[in-house]
Write an enzyme that holds these catalytic residues in place. Structure first.
Site, short mmCIF file in Angstrom:
data_model
loop_
_atom_site.label_atom_id
_atom_site.label_comp_id
_atom_site.label_asym_id
_atom_site.label_seq_id
_atom_site.Cartn_x
_atom_site.Cartn_y
_atom_site.Cartn_z
N PHE A 5 0.82 -1.22 0.00
CA PHE A 5 0.00 0.00 0.00
C PHE A 5 0.86 1.27 0.00
N ASP A 57 10.41 -6.73 -3.67
CA ASP A 57 9.20 -7.10 -2.94
C ASP A 57 8.96 -8.61 -3.06
N LEU A 109 6.10 -10.04 -2.75
CA LEU A 109 4.73 -10.28 -3.22
C LEU A 109 4.00 -11.27 -2.31
N ALA A 127 7.31 -5.07 5.16
CA ALA A 127 6.94 -5.51 6.51
C ALA A 127 5.70 -6.38 6.44
N THR A 171 6.62 3.06 12.79
CA THR A 171 5.22 3.36 13.10
C THR A 171 5.09 3.99 14.48
N ASP A 172 4.06 4.79 14.66
CA ASP A 172 3.79 5.36 15.99
C ASP A 172 3.39 4.26 16.99
N GLU A 173 3.05 3.07 16.48
CA GLU A 173 2.58 2.01 17.38
C GLU A 173 3.70 1.51 18.31
N TYR A 208 3.00 -7.13 16.35
CA TYR A 208 3.43 -6.28 15.21
C TYR A 208 4.32 -5.15 15.70
N LYS A 249 8.34 -4.18 15.10
CA LYS A 249 8.79 -2.89 14.56
C LYS A 249 9.74 -2.21 15.55
N ASN A 289 -2.24 5.31 8.12
CA ASN A 289 -2.42 5.80 6.75
C ASN A 289 -3.74 5.33 6.16
N LYS A 313 -7.46 -3.61 6.60
CA LYS A 313 -7.32 -2.49 7.52
C LYS A 313 -8.66 -1.76 7.62
N PRO A 336 -17.84 -4.55 11.00
CA PRO A 336 -17.43 -5.10 12.31
C PRO A 336 -16.56 -4.12 13.11
N ASP A 347 -13.73 -7.45 21.04
CA ASP A 347 -12.57 -6.56 20.89
C ASP A 347 -11.32 -7.33 20.49
P1 NAD Z 1 1.53 -3.58 3.29
O1 NAD Z 1 1.26 -4.79 4.11
O2 NAD Z 1 0.46 -3.01 2.44
O3 NAD Z 1 2.77 -3.87 2.30
C1 NAD Z 1 3.92 -4.54 2.72
C2 NAD Z 1 4.74 -4.90 1.48
O4 NAD Z 1 5.93 -5.57 1.91
C3 NAD Z 1 4.02 -5.89 0.54
O5 NAD Z 1 4.19 -5.46 -0.80
C4 NAD Z 1 4.71 -7.21 0.78
O6 NAD Z 1 4.70 -8.07 -0.35
C5 NAD Z 1 6.11 -6.74 1.13
N1 NAD Z 1 6.85 -7.70 1.95
C6 NAD Z 1 6.41 -8.35 3.07
N2 NAD Z 1 7.37 -9.16 3.54
C7 NAD Z 1 8.44 -9.00 2.72
C8 NAD Z 1 9.75 -9.55 2.70
N3 NAD Z 1 10.15 -10.42 3.64
N4 NAD Z 1 10.60 -9.17 1.72
C9 NAD Z 1 10.21 -8.29 0.77
N5 NAD Z 1 8.98 -7.75 0.74
C10 NAD Z 1 8.11 -8.09 1.70
O7 NAD Z 1 2.10 -2.52 4.32
P2 NAD Z 1 1.91 -0.92 4.33
O8 NAD Z 1 0.68 -0.58 5.04
O9 NAD Z 1 2.16 -0.41 2.97
O10 NAD Z 1 3.13 -0.53 5.29
C11 NAD Z 1 4.42 -0.24 4.75
C12 NAD Z 1 5.38 0.12 5.87
O11 NAD Z 1 4.88 1.27 6.56
C13 NAD Z 1 5.52 -0.97 6.93
O12 NAD Z 1 6.88 -1.02 7.32
C14 NAD Z 1 4.65 -0.50 8.07
O13 NAD Z 1 5.13 -0.97 9.31
C15 NAD Z 1 4.79 1.00 7.95
N6 NAD Z 1 3.66 1.81 8.46
C16 NAD Z 1 2.39 1.53 8.02
C17 NAD Z 1 1.33 2.33 8.47
C18 NAD Z 1 -0.09 2.09 7.99
O14 NAD Z 1 -1.00 2.78 8.45
N7 NAD Z 1 -0.34 1.16 7.08
C19 NAD Z 1 1.57 3.38 9.36
C20 NAD Z 1 2.89 3.63 9.77
C21 NAD Z 1 3.93 2.84 9.29
P1 TYD Z 2 -6.19 -1.21 11.73
O1 TYD Z 2 -6.62 -0.64 10.42
O2 TYD Z 2 -6.02 -2.69 11.85
O3 TYD Z 2 -4.86 -0.42 12.15
P2 TYD Z 2 -4.02 -0.44 13.55
O4 TYD Z 2 -4.51 -1.54 14.38
O5 TYD Z 2 -2.63 -0.68 13.07
O6 TYD Z 2 -4.24 0.91 14.15
O7 TYD Z 2 -7.24 -0.76 12.82
C1 TYD Z 2 -7.54 0.60 13.05
C2 TYD Z 2 -8.53 0.65 14.19
O8 TYD Z 2 -9.77 0.07 13.77
C3 TYD Z 2 -8.11 -0.14 15.41
O9 TYD Z 2 -8.52 0.56 16.59
C4 TYD Z 2 -8.86 -1.46 15.29
C5 TYD Z 2 -10.15 -1.03 14.60
N1 TYD Z 2 -10.77 -2.05 13.72
C6 TYD Z 2 -12.12 -2.36 13.88
O10 TYD Z 2 -12.82 -1.81 14.74
N2 TYD Z 2 -12.68 -3.31 13.05
C7 TYD Z 2 -11.95 -3.93 12.08
O11 TYD Z 2 -12.50 -4.80 11.36
C8 TYD Z 2 -10.56 -3.58 11.92
C9 TYD Z 2 -9.71 -4.24 10.87
C10 TYD Z 2 -10.02 -2.63 12.77
#
Ligand code: NAD
Ligand code: TYD
Length: 337
Positions: A13, A34, A36, A84, A126-128, A151, A155, A181, A190, A206, A273
């Site tokens: 993403f 990647d 994939l 990741a 990540t902020d997590e 997770y 990280k 994001n 997500k 849900p 939950d």
């Molecule tokens: P995503 O799950 O959509 O994409 C992850 C990508 O990594 C995929 O294309 C997958 O094929 C690839 N991948 C997984 N394992 C791999 C490996 N061992 N070798 C090579 N490629 C591999 O994740 P995202 O939401 O795009 O997140 C990207 C980064 O940003 C992550 O490091 C995540 O921790 C960080 N991040 C995400 C968010 C969010 O809200 N999604 C917020 C803050 C930080």
């Molecule tokens: P998520 O998108 O999984 O991101 P993160 O857990 O990394 O913050 O979840 C965002 C928020 O939404 C989190 O508080 C969990 C909640 N959530 C639901 O309530 N229902 C769902 O089906 C999912 C996937 C998440």
């Protein structure tokens, strides 16, 4: 000569949005490594696959020989590590893939970068890693690291290795820590894409627990501009928080999606939950704004509306990514809730 950057996880993403962003905004050549996995999809990059400044390599970041070969073959200047396992619910089911990719993979990339003397390494974190907030306050770069999910534990461990490499070897790395994001091409496990697709299909939405958990939302394009600044201008050894001051309760987000899709509140279903569910995230991004001049450009309501429209316009993409492996996971995740 234009610089060549290794982007890992570029078929996911955020990585795919980031690659599109830097191909538009710079002269850089991008090599996308990647594996994939279920979350990686080359369709996310279909519009740029013919771009002469873009190359794709299929493989895992834990594969040292491959990473070394790719960096040498393409004369890579630096690495931006997006790869990741990224979903908290999956990490609760099985943490091992999170250790393999998020920790071991990051270590392999840094070892290769060090061996070749690469100029820059950006760890996309990540902020997590900061854990959960009460009703007041925001995470700063000095907040305690206190991960609560497998997770975020993985990280955090990777961030620890990055920090140790800076301290021990003077390794040229920065860490970015962004909030949640949303935007185009987000895998529908997500919150936001899952709720959009369920609403469009008239399925139940849900909501975990009481729906009052708070996340701080940012458009993926704003995250991309921040990471690019961190790569180019970030000071080695520094951490930069990234956030757009858009805290919302989950239930508010879900209601906004219902309004944008014209669906009824009755679709909301409160479910069991998530174990260990973090209550609130909120990011103080003063440092990157003041030191690197970054600022977000998309407000949450506009970004959410554009995102809903993107999912409406890309029904075929949605159907394809939701087939196969993902559907098995979806059933396992929700059948007992
Ligand atoms: P995503 O799950 O959509 O994409 C992850 C990508 O990594 C995929 O294309 C997958 O094929 C690839 N991948 C997984 N394992 C791999 C490996 N061992 N070798 C090579 N490629 C591999 O994740 P995202 O939401 O795009 O997140 C990207 C980064 O940003 C992550 O490091 C995540 O921790 C960080 N991040 C995400 C968010 C969010 O809200 N999604 C917020 C803050 C930080
Ligand atoms: P998520 O998108 O999984 O991101 P993160 O857990 O990394 O913050 O979840 C965002 C928020 O939404 C989190 O508080 C969990 C909640 N959530 C639901 O309530 N229902 C769902 O089906 C999912 C996937 C998440």
């Amino acid at each position: 000569m234009a610089k060549t950057i290794l982007i890992t996880g570029g078929a996911g993403f955020i990585g795919s949005n980031f690659i599109r962003y830097i191909l538009n905004e710079s002269e850089a050549v991008v090599v996308n490594l990647d594996a994939l996995t279920y979350a990686g999809n080359l369709e996310n990059l279909a519009d740029i696959e013919q771009n002469p400044r873009y190359k794709f390599v299929h493989g895992r970041i834990e594969n040292r020989e491959l990473v070394l070969h790719v960096c040498k073959q393409f004369n890579v200047e630096g690495i931006i590590n997006f790869a990741a396992e990224s979903h908290v619910d999956r990490s609760i089911i099985d943490a091992q893939p999170f250790v393999d990719t998020n920790i071991t993979g990051t270590l392999v990339l840094m070892n290769v970068a060090r061996e070749l003397g690469l100029e820059k390494f950006v760890q996309v974190s990540t902020d997590e890693v900061y854990g959960s907030l009460g009703e007041q306050g925001e995470f700063t770069e000095d907040s305690q690291i206190a991960p609560n999910s497998p997770y975020s534990a993985a990280k955090s461990a990777a961030d620890g290795f990055v920090r140790s490499f800076v301290h021990t070897y003077n390794f040229p790395a920065v860490i970015t820590r962004c909030s949640n994001n949303y935007g185009a091409f987000q895998f529908p496990e997500k919150l936001i894409p899952l709720m959009i697709l369920n609403a469009l299909e008239g399925k139940q939405l849900p909501v975990y627990g009481d729906g009052k958990n708070i996340r701080d939302w940012i458009d993926v394009r704003d995250h991309s501009s921040a990471v690019w600044l961190a790569y180019n201008n970030g000071k080695n050894g520094e951490v930069y928080n990234i956030g757009a001051e858009s805290e919302r309760q989950n239930i508010e987000v879900v209601r906004a999606i219902l309004a944008l899709t014209g669906k009824r509140e009755e679709l909301i279903t409160y479910v069991k939950d998530r174990p260990g569910h973090d209550r609130r995230y909120a990011i103080d991004s003063t440092k990157i704004r003041q030191e690197l001049g970054w600022k977000p450009t998309v407000n949450f309501e506009d970004g959410l509306e554009q995102t809903v429209q993107w999912y409406r316009d890309n029904a075929e993409w949605c159907a394809r990514v939701r087939s196969g492996e993902y559907m098995k996971y979806y059933q396992k995740q929700y059948e007992f809730r």
